[in-house]
Design a protein around this motif. Structure first.
Motif, PDB file in Angstrom:
ATOM      1  N   ALA A 169       0.848  -1.191   0.000  1.00 33.15           N
ATOM      2  CA  ALA A 169       0.000   0.000   0.000  1.00 33.15           C
ATOM      3  C   ALA A 169       0.884   1.241   0.000  1.00 33.15           C
ATOM      4  O   ALA A 169       2.089   1.162   0.256  1.00 33.15           O
ATOM      5  CB  ALA A 169      -0.913  -0.006   1.221  1.00 33.15           C
ATOM      6  N   ASP A 170       0.279   2.384  -0.289  1.00 37.84           N
ATOM      7  CA  ASP A 170       1.023   3.644  -0.282  1.00 37.84           C
ATOM      8  C   ASP A 170       1.611   3.893   1.098  1.00 37.84           C
ATOM      9  O   ASP A 170       0.907   3.815   2.109  1.00 37.84           O
ATOM     10  CB  ASP A 170       0.115   4.820  -0.649  1.00 37.84           C
ATOM     11  CG  ASP A 170      -0.257   4.837  -2.120  1.00 37.84           C
ATOM     12  OD1 ASP A 170       0.390   4.115  -2.908  1.00 37.84           O
ATOM     13  OD2 ASP A 170      -1.187   5.582  -2.479  1.00 37.84           O
ATOM     14  N   GLY A 171       2.901   4.212   1.109  1.00 37.60           N
ATOM     15  CA  GLY A 171       3.584   4.494   2.364  1.00 37.60           C
ATOM     16  C   GLY A 171       3.419   5.948   2.770  1.00 37.60           C
ATOM     17  O   GLY A 171       2.949   6.788   2.002  1.00 37.60           O
ATOM     18  N   LEU A 172       3.815   6.224   3.985  1.00 38.40           N
ATOM     19  CA  LEU A 172       3.780   7.595   4.492  1.00 38.40           C
ATOM     20  C   LEU A 172       4.772   8.450   3.710  1.00 38.40           C
ATOM     21  O   LEU A 172       5.794   7.956   3.228  1.00 38.40           O
ATOM     22  CB  LEU A 172       4.136   7.600   5.980  1.00 38.40           C
ATOM     23  CG  LEU A 172       3.174   6.826   6.883  1.00 38.40           C
ATOM     24  CD1 LEU A 172       3.780   6.631   8.271  1.00 38.40           C
ATOM     25  CD2 LEU A 172       1.848   7.545   6.980  1.00 38.40           C
ATOM     26  N   ASP A 173       4.492   9.731   3.605  1.00 41.11           N
ATOM     27  CA  ASP A 173       5.360  10.633   2.852  1.00 41.11           C
ATOM     28  C   ASP A 173       6.642  10.967   3.609  1.00 41.11           C
ATOM     29  O   ASP A 173       7.667  11.260   3.004  1.00 41.11           O
ATOM     30  CB  ASP A 173       4.618  11.925   2.512  1.00 41.11           C
ATOM     31  CG  ASP A 173       3.461  11.675   1.548  1.00 41.11           C
ATOM     32  OD1 ASP A 173       3.594  10.782   0.688  1.00 41.11           O
ATOM     33  OD2 ASP A 173       2.436  12.360   1.667  1.00 41.11           O
ATOM     34  N   PHE A 174       6.571  10.949   4.923  1.00 43.38           N
ATOM     35  CA  PHE A 174       7.747  11.223   5.750  1.00 43.38           C
ATOM     36  C   PHE A 174       7.528  10.605   7.124  1.00 43.38           C
ATOM     37  O   PHE A 174       6.415  10.199   7.465  1.00 43.38           O
ATOM     38  CB  PHE A 174       8.024  12.732   5.860  1.00 43.38           C
ATOM     39  CG  PHE A 174       6.835  13.542   6.289  1.00 43.38           C
ATOM     40  CD1 PHE A 174       6.581  13.787   7.623  1.00 43.38           C
ATOM     41  CD2 PHE A 174       5.957  14.060   5.343  1.00 43.38           C
ATOM     42  CE1 PHE A 174       5.477  14.523   8.017  1.00 43.38           C
ATOM     43  CE2 PHE A 174       4.851  14.804   5.727  1.00 43.38           C
ATOM     44  CZ  PHE A 174       4.611  15.032   7.075  1.00 43.38           C
ATOM     45  N   GLN A 175       8.582  10.531   7.902  1.00 39.56           N
ATOM     46  CA  GLN A 175       8.514   9.927   9.226  1.00 39.56           C
ATOM     47  C   GLN A 175       7.725  10.847  10.157  1.00 39.56           C
ATOM     48  O   GLN A 175       8.132  11.967  10.434  1.00 39.56           O
ATOM     49  CB  GLN A 175       9.925   9.685   9.762  1.00 39.56           C
ATOM     50  CG  GLN A 175       9.948   8.925  11.062  1.00 39.56           C
ATOM     51  CD  GLN A 175      11.355   8.532  11.480  1.00 39.56           C
ATOM     52  OE1 GLN A 175      12.183   8.193  10.645  1.00 39.56           O
ATOM     53  NE2 GLN A 175      11.616   8.567  12.768  1.00 39.56           N
TER      54      GLN A 175
ATOM     55  N   ASP B 194      13.389   5.304  16.835  1.00 33.85           N
ATOM     56  CA  ASP B 194      13.377   3.998  16.181  1.00 33.85           C
ATOM     57  C   ASP B 194      11.960   3.537  15.857  1.00 33.85           C
ATOM     58  O   ASP B 194      11.724   2.938  14.809  1.00 33.85           O
ATOM     59  CB  ASP B 194      14.068   2.952  17.061  1.00 33.85           C
ATOM     60  CG  ASP B 194      15.574   3.181  17.171  1.00 33.85           C
ATOM     61  OD1 ASP B 194      16.143   3.846  16.269  1.00 33.85           O
ATOM     62  OD2 ASP B 194      16.173   2.703  18.151  1.00 33.85           O
ATOM     63  N   LEU B 195      11.037   3.816  16.764  1.00 35.49           N
ATOM     64  CA  LEU B 195       9.645   3.439  16.499  1.00 35.49           C
ATOM     65  C   LEU B 195       9.116   4.202  15.287  1.00 35.49           C
ATOM     66  O   LEU B 195       8.419   3.636  14.443  1.00 35.49           O
ATOM     67  CB  LEU B 195       8.765   3.690  17.726  1.00 35.49           C
ATOM     68  CG  LEU B 195       7.285   3.341  17.572  1.00 35.49           C
ATOM     69  CD1 LEU B 195       7.097   1.883  17.140  1.00 35.49           C
ATOM     70  CD2 LEU B 195       6.543   3.618  18.870  1.00 35.49           C
ATOM     71  N   GLY B 196       9.471   5.457  15.171  1.00 29.13           N
ATOM     72  CA  GLY B 196       9.062   6.251  14.019  1.00 29.13           C
ATOM     73  C   GLY B 196       9.602   5.682  12.716  1.00 29.13           C
ATOM     74  O   GLY B 196       8.905   5.633  11.706  1.00 29.13           O
ATOM     75  N   LYS B 197      10.848   5.234  12.746  1.00 28.93           N
ATOM     76  CA  LYS B 197      11.466   4.613  11.562  1.00 28.93           C
ATOM     77  C   LYS B 197      10.734   3.322  11.212  1.00 28.93           C
ATOM     78  O   LYS B 197      10.449   3.046  10.044  1.00 28.93           O
ATOM     79  CB  LYS B 197      12.947   4.349  11.842  1.00 28.93           C
ATOM     80  CG  LYS B 197      13.675   3.600  10.764  1.00 28.93           C
ATOM     81  CD  LYS B 197      14.110   4.516   9.653  1.00 28.93           C
ATOM     82  CE  LYS B 197      15.062   3.792   8.715  1.00 28.93           C
ATOM     83  NZ  LYS B 197      14.504   3.644   7.379  1.00 28.93           N
ATOM     84  N   ARG B 198      10.409   2.545  12.243  1.00 30.42           N
ATOM     85  CA  ARG B 198       9.687   1.285  12.028  1.00 30.42           C
ATOM     86  C   ARG B 198       8.310   1.552  11.411  1.00 30.42           C
ATOM     87  O   ARG B 198       7.878   0.851  10.495  1.00 30.42           O
ATOM     88  CB  ARG B 198       9.552   0.558  13.365  1.00 30.42           C
ATOM     89  CG  ARG B 198       8.942  -0.800  13.281  1.00 30.42           C
ATOM     90  CD  ARG B 198       8.974  -1.465  14.646  1.00 30.42           C
ATOM     91  NE  ARG B 198       8.226  -2.698  14.620  1.00 30.42           N
ATOM     92  CZ  ARG B 198       7.679  -3.263  15.678  1.00 30.42           C
ATOM     93  NH1 ARG B 198       7.829  -2.717  16.868  1.00 30.42           N
ATOM     94  NH2 ARG B 198       7.003  -4.380  15.570  1.00 30.42           N
TER      95      ARG B 198
ATOM     96  N   ASN C  60       7.091   0.364   7.627  1.00 30.66           N
ATOM     97  CA  ASN C  60       6.187  -0.786   7.641  1.00 30.66           C
ATOM     98  C   ASN C  60       4.698  -0.487   7.729  1.00 30.66           C
ATOM     99  O   ASN C  60       3.894  -1.418   7.764  1.00 30.66           O
ATOM    100  CB  ASN C  60       6.546  -1.697   8.827  1.00 30.66           C
ATOM    101  CG  ASN C  60       7.944  -2.231   8.726  1.00 30.66           C
ATOM    102  OD1 ASN C  60       8.247  -3.050   7.878  1.00 30.66           O
ATOM    103  ND2 ASN C  60       8.826  -1.744   9.586  1.00 30.66           N
ATOM    104  N   VAL C  61       4.321   0.781   7.797  1.00 21.99           N
ATOM    105  CA  VAL C  61       2.906   1.127   7.972  1.00 21.99           C
ATOM    106  C   VAL C  61       2.460   2.035   6.824  1.00 21.99           C
ATOM    107  O   VAL C  61       3.149   2.992   6.480  1.00 21.99           O
ATOM    108  CB  VAL C  61       2.678   1.811   9.340  1.00 21.99           C
ATOM    109  CG1 VAL C  61       1.251   2.299   9.477  1.00 21.99           C
ATOM    110  CG2 VAL C  61       3.034   0.852  10.473  1.00 21.99           C
TER     111      VAL C  61
END
Length: 92
Positions: free
Chosen positions: A14-20, A25-29, A33-34
């Motif tokens: 699915a379309d990923g987020l445009d930026f973190q 580390d949780l933000g990177k994950r 992956n979301v």
């Protein structure tokens, strides 16, 4: 071209987020992956949690609780339980 991820919540590409959107580390994950769709679903649950449980985002314990709920929702497939909330028909 939209960035795609293999969304762990939706179990599909699915379309990923445009930026973190979340730090560390949780933000990177989350970024890796979301999907946007899953993040939007989480935001609705997050708003309900904050309002119904009267969470204060200035309170460290409330932020920690919300982060635990977010991790469970996005990565473990656990739905957020909000005491007293009954979804309208068709919203389940």
């Amino acid at each position: 071209m939209a960035r795609t991820v293999n969304c762990v919540y939706l179990n599909k590409e699915a379309d990923g987020l445009d930026f973190q959107l979340y730090p560390g580390d949780l933000g990177k994950r989350i970024f890796d992956n979301v999907s946007k769709e899953a993040w939007g679903l989480w935001q609705k649950k997050q708003t309900m949690l904050i309002n119904e449980k009267k969470l204060n985002m200035m309170n460290v314990d409330d932020r920690k609780f919300l982060e635990e709920q977010m991790t469970s929702f996005l990565f473990e497939g656990k739905d957020v339980e909000i005491e007293g909330f009954v979804p309208e028909k068709g919203q389940e």
